[in-house]
Design a protein around this motif. Sequence first.
Motif, PDB file in Angstrom:
ATOM      1  N   LEU A   1      27.783  39.962 -15.662  1.00  0.00           N
ATOM      2  CA  LEU A   1      28.856  40.362 -14.760  1.00  0.00           C
ATOM      3  C   LEU A   1      28.350  40.408 -13.317  1.00  0.00           C
ATOM      4  N   THR A   2      27.836  39.278 -12.859  1.00  0.00           N
ATOM      5  CA  THR A   2      27.283  39.210 -11.512  1.00  0.00           C
ATOM      6  C   THR A   2      28.184  38.478 -10.529  1.00  0.00           C
ATOM      7  N   SER A   3      28.937  37.513 -10.992  1.00  0.00           N
ATOM      8  CA  SER A   3      29.731  36.727 -10.048  1.00  0.00           C
ATOM      9  C   SER A   3      31.176  36.519 -10.480  1.00  0.00           C
ATOM     10  N   VAL A   4      31.599  37.160 -11.550  1.00  0.00           N
ATOM     11  CA  VAL A   4      32.973  36.998 -12.012  1.00  0.00           C
ATOM     12  C   VAL A   4      33.953  37.481 -10.949  1.00  0.00           C
ATOM     13  N   TRP A   5      33.553  38.487 -10.174  1.00  0.00           N
ATOM     14  CA  TRP A   5      34.407  39.047  -9.121  1.00  0.00           C
ATOM     15  C   TRP A   5      34.728  37.984  -8.076  1.00  0.00           C
ATOM     16  N   PHE A   6      33.723  37.188  -7.747  1.00  0.00           N
ATOM     17  CA  PHE A   6      33.898  36.151  -6.731  1.00  0.00           C
ATOM     18  C   PHE A   6      34.671  34.961  -7.287  1.00  0.00           C
TER      19      PHE A   6
ATOM     20  N   VAL B   1      38.152  44.283  -4.555  1.00  0.00           N
ATOM     21  CA  VAL B   1      38.963  45.113  -5.456  1.00  0.00           C
ATOM     22  C   VAL B   1      38.484  44.948  -6.896  1.00  0.00           C
ATOM     23  N   CYS B   2      38.247  43.722  -7.303  1.00  0.00           N
ATOM     24  CA  CYS B   2      37.765  43.490  -8.668  1.00  0.00           C
ATOM     25  C   CYS B   2      36.394  44.138  -8.881  1.00  0.00           C
ATOM     26  N   LEU B   3      35.521  43.992  -7.908  1.00  0.00           N
ATOM     27  CA  LEU B   3      34.185  44.565  -8.017  1.00  0.00           C
ATOM     28  C   LEU B   3      34.247  46.084  -8.130  1.00  0.00           C
ATOM     29  N   LEU B   4      35.000  46.722  -7.242  1.00  0.00           N
ATOM     30  CA  LEU B   4      35.061  48.179  -7.224  1.00  0.00           C
ATOM     31  C   LEU B   4      35.858  48.760  -8.384  1.00  0.00           C
TER      32      LEU B   4
ATOM     33  N   LEU C   1      34.308  49.990 -15.293  1.00  0.00           N
ATOM     34  CA  LEU C   1      34.886  49.873 -16.635  1.00  0.00           C
ATOM     35  C   LEU C   1      34.099  48.895 -17.492  1.00  0.00           C
ATOM     36  N   ALA C   2      33.726  47.778 -16.891  1.00  0.00           N
ATOM     37  CA  ALA C   2      32.970  46.772 -17.634  1.00  0.00           C
ATOM     38  C   ALA C   2      31.612  47.315 -18.061  1.00  0.00           C
ATOM     39  N   LYS C   3      30.924  48.025 -17.174  1.00  0.00           N
ATOM     40  CA  LYS C   3      29.624  48.592 -17.530  1.00  0.00           C
ATOM     41  C   LYS C   3      29.769  49.611 -18.645  1.00  0.00           C
TER      42      LYS C   3
ATOM     43  N   SER D   1      27.587  49.786 -23.310  1.00  0.00           N
ATOM     44  CA  SER D   1      27.544  51.214 -23.588  1.00  0.00           C
ATOM     45  C   SER D   1      26.444  51.595 -24.574  1.00  0.00           C
ATOM     46  N   ARG D   2      25.971  50.656 -25.350  1.00  0.00           N
ATOM     47  CA  ARG D   2      24.932  50.974 -26.328  1.00  0.00           C
ATOM     48  C   ARG D   2      23.555  50.742 -25.735  1.00  0.00           C
ATOM     49  N   VAL D   3      22.696  51.728 -25.878  1.00  0.00           N
ATOM     50  CA  VAL D   3      21.301  51.577 -25.511  1.00  0.00           C
ATOM     51  C   VAL D   3      20.536  51.472 -26.815  1.00  0.00           C
ATOM     52  N   GLU D   4      19.889  50.372 -27.010  1.00  0.00           N
ATOM     53  CA  GLU D   4      19.140  50.154 -28.234  1.00  0.00           C
ATOM     54  C   GLU D   4      17.777  50.837 -28.121  1.00  0.00           C
TER      55      GLU D   4
END
Length: 149
Positions: A26-31, A61-64, A69-71, A76-79
Motif C-alpha cells: 500500500l505504497t502508491s495506490v493512493w496516487f 484524501v485517499c492517503l489520509l 483502515l487498510a493498516k 492486523s496479525r503479527v506473527e
Amino acid sequence: MDSIYLIVWLVLLIVFAVAEAATVGLTSVWFAIGSLGALICALLGGNIWLQVGIFIVLSLVCLLALRPLAKKYLNSRVEPTNADRVIGQEAQVTQDIDNIQGTGSVTIGGITWTARSEHDTPIPAGAMVRVLRIEGVKVMVEKVKEEVK
C-alpha cells in the motif's frame, strides 16, 4: 495539446498501479487513484490546473482516510517468531550486564543472548532476570525481585 494530458495521466496511472502491484505494501495506490481522477477530469475537458488539483486532493484524501483502515484490517496479525517465546521468561545472567560498557549476556533455554538492562542498572553475573522484549539481537531484561523467606 489536451491529448498529451490524457497520455500523461494514463502513464502515471499505469506506473503507480504497477508499483503498487510490485510492492504489495500500500505504497502508491493512493496516487493511482489520484491519477485516475485526473484522467477522468482530462477526459471531460477540465484544464490542467483542475486536473493537478484533483490529483493532489484525491491522493491526499485517499492517503489520509484509507491508510489507517487498510493498516488495521490488512496487516492486523503479527506473527510471533520462535525468538518471541523468550519474552517473559526468566534467565540467568552469564556475563555482567552493563549498558555503559556494552556488555552482558544471559542464557535462556540453553541459548546465549546478548542482554541489556531495561533501567540502565548494572546486573551481576549469576542474577536472575526477566526478559521484557527483544531489540534486534539483544534481549532487554530487568532483575527479578528476590523473595524474602
